[in-house]
Motif scaffolding. Structure first.
Motif, PDB file in Angstrom:
ATOM      1  N   LEU A 100     -50.335 -17.133  61.821  1.00 43.15           N
ATOM      2  CA  LEU A 100     -51.744 -16.759  61.692  1.00 43.15           C
ATOM      3  C   LEU A 100     -52.504 -17.060  62.980  1.00 43.15           C
ATOM      4  O   LEU A 100     -53.300 -16.238  63.453  1.00 43.15           O
ATOM      5  CB  LEU A 100     -52.355 -17.526  60.522  1.00 43.15           C
ATOM      6  CG  LEU A 100     -53.548 -16.904  59.836  1.00 43.15           C
ATOM      7  CD1 LEU A 100     -53.193 -15.573  59.223  1.00 43.15           C
ATOM      8  CD2 LEU A 100     -54.096 -17.840  58.788  1.00 43.15           C
ATOM      9  N   TYR A 101     -52.244 -18.213  63.576  1.00 41.63           N
ATOM     10  CA  TYR A 101     -52.923 -18.569  64.825  1.00 41.63           C
ATOM     11  C   TYR A 101     -52.504 -17.655  65.973  1.00 41.63           C
ATOM     12  O   TYR A 101     -53.317 -17.338  66.842  1.00 41.63           O
ATOM     13  CB  TYR A 101     -52.698 -20.043  65.173  1.00 41.63           C
ATOM     14  CG  TYR A 101     -53.533 -20.977  64.324  1.00 41.63           C
ATOM     15  CD1 TYR A 101     -54.922 -20.934  64.381  1.00 41.63           C
ATOM     16  CD2 TYR A 101     -52.955 -21.884  63.456  1.00 41.63           C
ATOM     17  CE1 TYR A 101     -55.700 -21.778  63.604  1.00 41.63           C
ATOM     18  CE2 TYR A 101     -53.719 -22.729  62.675  1.00 41.63           C
ATOM     19  CZ  TYR A 101     -55.097 -22.668  62.754  1.00 41.63           C
ATOM     20  OH  TYR A 101     -55.870 -23.498  61.975  1.00 41.63           O
ATOM     21  N   GLU A 102     -51.258 -17.224  65.980  1.00 45.12           N
ATOM     22  CA  GLU A 102     -50.819 -16.257  67.000  1.00 45.12           C
ATOM     23  C   GLU A 102     -51.558 -14.938  66.830  1.00 45.12           C
ATOM     24  O   GLU A 102     -51.993 -14.331  67.802  1.00 45.12           O
ATOM     25  CB  GLU A 102     -49.304 -16.039  66.921  1.00 45.12           C
ATOM     26  CG  GLU A 102     -48.488 -17.189  67.455  1.00 45.12           C
ATOM     27  CD  GLU A 102     -48.750 -17.467  68.927  1.00 45.12           C
ATOM     28  OE1 GLU A 102     -48.809 -16.512  69.724  1.00 45.12           O
ATOM     29  OE2 GLU A 102     -48.886 -18.652  69.281  1.00 45.12           O
ATOM     30  N   TRP A 103     -51.694 -14.480  65.597  1.00 43.07           N
ATOM     31  CA  TRP A 103     -52.427 -13.249  65.328  1.00 43.07           C
ATOM     32  C   TRP A 103     -53.888 -13.391  65.738  1.00 43.07           C
ATOM     33  O   TRP A 103     -54.487 -12.471  66.275  1.00 43.07           O
ATOM     34  CB  TRP A 103     -52.341 -12.870  63.862  1.00 43.07           C
ATOM     35  CG  TRP A 103     -50.982 -12.430  63.401  1.00 43.07           C
ATOM     36  CD1 TRP A 103     -49.908 -12.091  64.188  1.00 43.07           C
ATOM     37  CD2 TRP A 103     -50.549 -12.289  62.050  1.00 43.07           C
ATOM     38  NE1 TRP A 103     -48.840 -11.738  63.395  1.00 43.07           N
ATOM     39  CE2 TRP A 103     -49.200 -11.846  62.086  1.00 43.07           C
ATOM     40  CE3 TRP A 103     -51.154 -12.480  60.820  1.00 43.07           C
ATOM     41  CZ2 TRP A 103     -48.473 -11.601  60.930  1.00 43.07           C
ATOM     42  CZ3 TRP A 103     -50.430 -12.233  59.667  1.00 43.07           C
ATOM     43  CH2 TRP A 103     -49.096 -11.793  59.724  1.00 43.07           C
ATOM     44  N   ALA A 104     -54.469 -14.554  65.491  1.00 42.91           N
ATOM     45  CA  ALA A 104     -55.882 -14.782  65.833  1.00 42.91           C
ATOM     46  C   ALA A 104     -56.095 -14.736  67.347  1.00 42.91           C
ATOM     47  O   ALA A 104     -57.126 -14.254  67.820  1.00 42.91           O
ATOM     48  CB  ALA A 104     -56.343 -16.121  65.269  1.00 42.91           C
ATOM     49  N   ASP A 136     -56.018  -7.794  70.121  1.00 40.56           N
ATOM     50  CA  ASP A 136     -55.694  -6.435  69.675  1.00 40.56           C
ATOM     51  C   ASP A 136     -55.095  -6.405  68.266  1.00 40.56           C
ATOM     52  O   ASP A 136     -54.864  -5.330  67.721  1.00 40.56           O
ATOM     53  CB  ASP A 136     -54.710  -5.777  70.650  1.00 40.56           C
ATOM     54  CG  ASP A 136     -55.332  -5.520  72.008  1.00 40.56           C
ATOM     55  OD1 ASP A 136     -56.552  -5.251  72.055  1.00 40.56           O
ATOM     56  OD2 ASP A 136     -54.602  -5.592  73.014  1.00 40.56           O
ATOM     57  N   HIS A 137     -54.850  -7.580  67.702  1.00 46.43           N
ATOM     58  CA  HIS A 137     -54.251  -7.624  66.367  1.00 46.43           C
ATOM     59  C   HIS A 137     -55.303  -7.239  65.323  1.00 46.43           C
ATOM     60  O   HIS A 137     -56.450  -7.674  65.408  1.00 46.43           O
ATOM     61  CB  HIS A 137     -53.698  -9.020  66.061  1.00 46.43           C
ATOM     62  CG  HIS A 137     -52.780  -9.040  64.893  1.00 46.43           C
ATOM     63  ND1 HIS A 137     -53.240  -9.026  63.595  1.00 46.43           N
ATOM     64  CD2 HIS A 137     -51.426  -9.035  64.821  1.00 46.43           C
ATOM     65  CE1 HIS A 137     -52.210  -9.029  62.780  1.00 46.43           C
ATOM     66  NE2 HIS A 137     -51.097  -9.032  63.501  1.00 46.43           N
ATOM     67  N   PRO A 138     -54.928  -6.454  64.321  1.00 45.08           N
ATOM     68  CA  PRO A 138     -55.882  -6.026  63.293  1.00 45.08           C
ATOM     69  C   PRO A 138     -56.551  -7.168  62.522  1.00 45.08           C
ATOM     70  O   PRO A 138     -57.641  -6.993  61.991  1.00 45.08           O
ATOM     71  CB  PRO A 138     -55.026  -5.177  62.337  1.00 45.08           C
ATOM     72  CG  PRO A 138     -53.865  -4.734  63.149  1.00 45.08           C
ATOM     73  CD  PRO A 138     -53.614  -5.816  64.152  1.00 45.08           C
ATOM     74  N   LEU A 139     -55.937  -8.340  62.483  1.00 49.00           N
ATOM     75  CA  LEU A 139     -56.519  -9.475  61.769  1.00 49.00           C
ATOM     76  C   LEU A 139     -57.357 -10.385  62.659  1.00 49.00           C
ATOM     77  O   LEU A 139     -58.018 -11.285  62.159  1.00 49.00           O
ATOM     78  CB  LEU A 139     -55.407 -10.302  61.114  1.00 49.00           C
ATOM     79  CG  LEU A 139     -55.171 -10.072  59.634  1.00 49.00           C
ATOM     80  CD1 LEU A 139     -53.959 -10.848  59.149  1.00 49.00           C
ATOM     81  CD2 LEU A 139     -56.373 -10.402  58.798  1.00 49.00           C
ATOM     82  N   SER A 140     -57.361 -10.168  63.947  1.00 50.18           N
ATOM     83  CA  SER A 140     -58.024 -11.081  64.879  1.00 50.18           C
ATOM     84  C   SER A 140     -59.501 -11.290  64.555  1.00 50.18           C
ATOM     85  O   SER A 140     -59.964 -12.421  64.458  1.00 50.18           O
ATOM     86  CB  SER A 140     -57.866 -10.581  66.313  1.00 50.18           C
ATOM     87  OG  SER A 140     -58.485 -11.474  67.207  1.00 50.18           O
ATOM     88  N   ASP A 141     -60.253 -10.213  64.374  1.00 48.27           N
ATOM     89  CA  ASP A 141     -61.685 -10.344  64.077  1.00 48.27           C
ATOM     90  C   ASP A 141     -61.915 -11.040  62.740  1.00 48.27           C
ATOM     91  O   ASP A 141     -62.785 -11.904  62.629  1.00 48.27           O
ATOM     92  CB  ASP A 141     -62.369  -8.979  64.062  1.00 48.27           C
ATOM     93  CG  ASP A 141     -62.586  -8.417  65.446  1.00 48.27           C
ATOM     94  OD1 ASP A 141     -62.517  -9.181  66.436  1.00 48.27           O
ATOM     95  OD2 ASP A 141     -62.834  -7.191  65.553  1.00 48.27           O
ATOM     96  N   THR A 142     -61.149 -10.676  61.746  1.00 48.58           N
ATOM     97  CA  THR A 142     -61.294 -11.277  60.420  1.00 48.58           C
ATOM     98  C   THR A 142     -61.029 -12.773  60.471  1.00 48.58           C
ATOM     99  O   THR A 142     -61.747 -13.564  59.855  1.00 48.58           O
ATOM    100  CB  THR A 142     -60.340 -10.601  59.412  1.00 48.58           C
ATOM    101  OG1 THR A 142     -60.644  -9.206  59.368  1.00 48.58           O
ATOM    102  CG2 THR A 142     -60.480 -11.193  58.029  1.00 48.58           C
TER     103      THR A 142
END
Length: 100
Positions: A48-52, A56-62
């Motif tokens: 999750l922290y890598e995605w954050a 450019d990851h779709p979950l980053s803003d969320t």
């Protein structure tokens, strides 16, 4: 060299958004948290922290918004006395709050 295939699905964005918009309470969490999202999505916290971190990851803003919601919940819970003051103080330290 290719990395591991991602476990990410588009459905995860909706699940995470629902979680931070009140679904955390349905999950039994007192405040929204990254570990709560990781549990809900069934991914490691480190994933999750890598995605954050990946803008450019779709979950980053969320995930960024989730962090803001957590900070607000901690701040208000600490001021109102709804949350344990020692835990709130410790957690708010992650957001740059300090008693000096």
């Amino acid at each position: 060299m290719a990395g591991r295939p991602t476990v990410f699905t588009e459905d995860m964005v909706k699940k995470a958004e629902d979680y931070i918009n009140g679904g955390y309470e349905e999950q039994g969490d007192v405040i929204p948290s990254m570990i709560g999202i990781a549990k809900l999505l069934r991914v490691a916290k480190s994933t999750l922290y890598e995605w954050a971190k990946d803008k450019d990851h779709p979950l980053s803003d969320t995930l960024g918004i989730a962090s803001t919601f957590q900070e607000v919940a901690l701040y208000n819970g600490g001021l109102s006395g709804k949350l344990n003051s020692n835990i709130t103080k410790l957690a708010l330290g992650n957001f740059g709050y300090h008693d000096k």
